[in-house]
Scaffold this active site. Sequence first.
Site, PDB file in Angstrom:
ATOM      1  N   LYS A  72      -8.986   3.509  -1.907  1.00  0.00           N
ATOM      2  CA  LYS A  72      -7.682   3.480  -2.682  1.00  0.00           C
ATOM      3  C   LYS A  72      -6.262   3.679  -1.906  1.00  0.00           C
ATOM      4  O   LYS A  72      -5.265   3.174  -2.604  1.00  0.00           O
ATOM      5  CB  LYS A  72      -7.839   4.308  -4.137  1.00  0.00           C
ATOM      6  CG  LYS A  72      -8.845   3.894  -4.770  1.00  0.00           C
ATOM      7  CD  LYS A  72      -9.364   4.770  -6.121  1.00  0.00           C
ATOM      8  CE  LYS A  72     -10.518   4.303  -6.953  1.00  0.00           C
ATOM      9  NZ  LYS A  72     -10.342   5.005  -8.133  1.00  0.00           N
ATOM     10  N   ASP A 109      -6.657   2.497 -13.202  1.00  0.00           N
ATOM     11  CA  ASP A 109      -7.461   3.839 -13.451  1.00  0.00           C
ATOM     12  C   ASP A 109      -6.457   4.650 -14.490  1.00  0.00           C
ATOM     13  O   ASP A 109      -7.252   5.349 -15.422  1.00  0.00           O
ATOM     14  CB  ASP A 109      -7.596   4.446 -12.230  1.00  0.00           C
ATOM     15  CG  ASP A 109      -8.682   4.000 -11.533  1.00  0.00           C
ATOM     16  OD1 ASP A 109      -9.581   3.413 -12.129  1.00  0.00           O
ATOM     17  OD2 ASP A 109      -8.825   4.219 -10.251  1.00  0.00           O
TER      18      ASP A 109
END
Length: 275
Positions: A72, A109
């Site tokens: 990420k 997210d």
Amino acid sequence: MSAPSAPPYAEVIGDPIAQSKSPLIHGFWLEALGIAGDYRRAHVKSDGLAAYVAERRDDPDWRGCNVTMPHKAAIMDLVDDPGAVRGTIGAMNTVVRQPDGTLIGTNTDAAGFYAPLAELDLEGAPVVVIGAGGAARAVLFALARANVGPVTILNRSPLKAMGLLATFGLKGDVVALDAPLPPAVLLVNSSSLGMTGQPPLDLDLSPLPAGAIVYDLVYSPLRTGLLQAAEARGLDTVDGLDMLIGQAALAFELFFGAAPPEGRDDELRALLTAG
């Protein structure tokens, strides 16, 4: 006559990746909407990430990918960032390919995490967050927007966690993983502890007041030891499927140009928990 174009597809990448439920989620939505497309897993190791991105950039059928551990942060160096995700959340979990081959990174997210909490008034509420990785960055970004505080982070590396508090303008403290919990309205596990194949997360939840919420981002297993302990104390819980489905819904629309079908979440959860 020109050959018919192949159906569009998207992927989830990570290391490991076999545990990912994202193909089930996106596959369910594709079938429900009658969209000709596919969503796959791709096992990508850290030393192969740049090659993966370069190869997919030239594939017009590839719509993008979701990004999970441990990529990420590293993915940010390989894609465009028009939404300034690097300077805000500091982690990307979604990459979308544009028709000209440009790859745009974003983060779904944060919104996915916050969706189950959106109707709560968390302003000024004390919160505990476990972990300081990419998922924690999305969690802290969302919590900062909700004006929570103070925030206590439990993490192995205090320096890294202190930097996150400063990054998101949050007041609070950083303590070791085995430190006693402070009383908090919300406890979030953003680490991999408690995940299948990872060390357990053993916490004494007795300092949490009645009415506290325990939110575990881990979804394999779905009923983690942390959630079981919270349920035993009569606390409200949120499992990892809530965030997983929430972030996936935003990514699905970016990949395939359609919103997931409404009113099918119970079917989807049953599919994800079967077996």
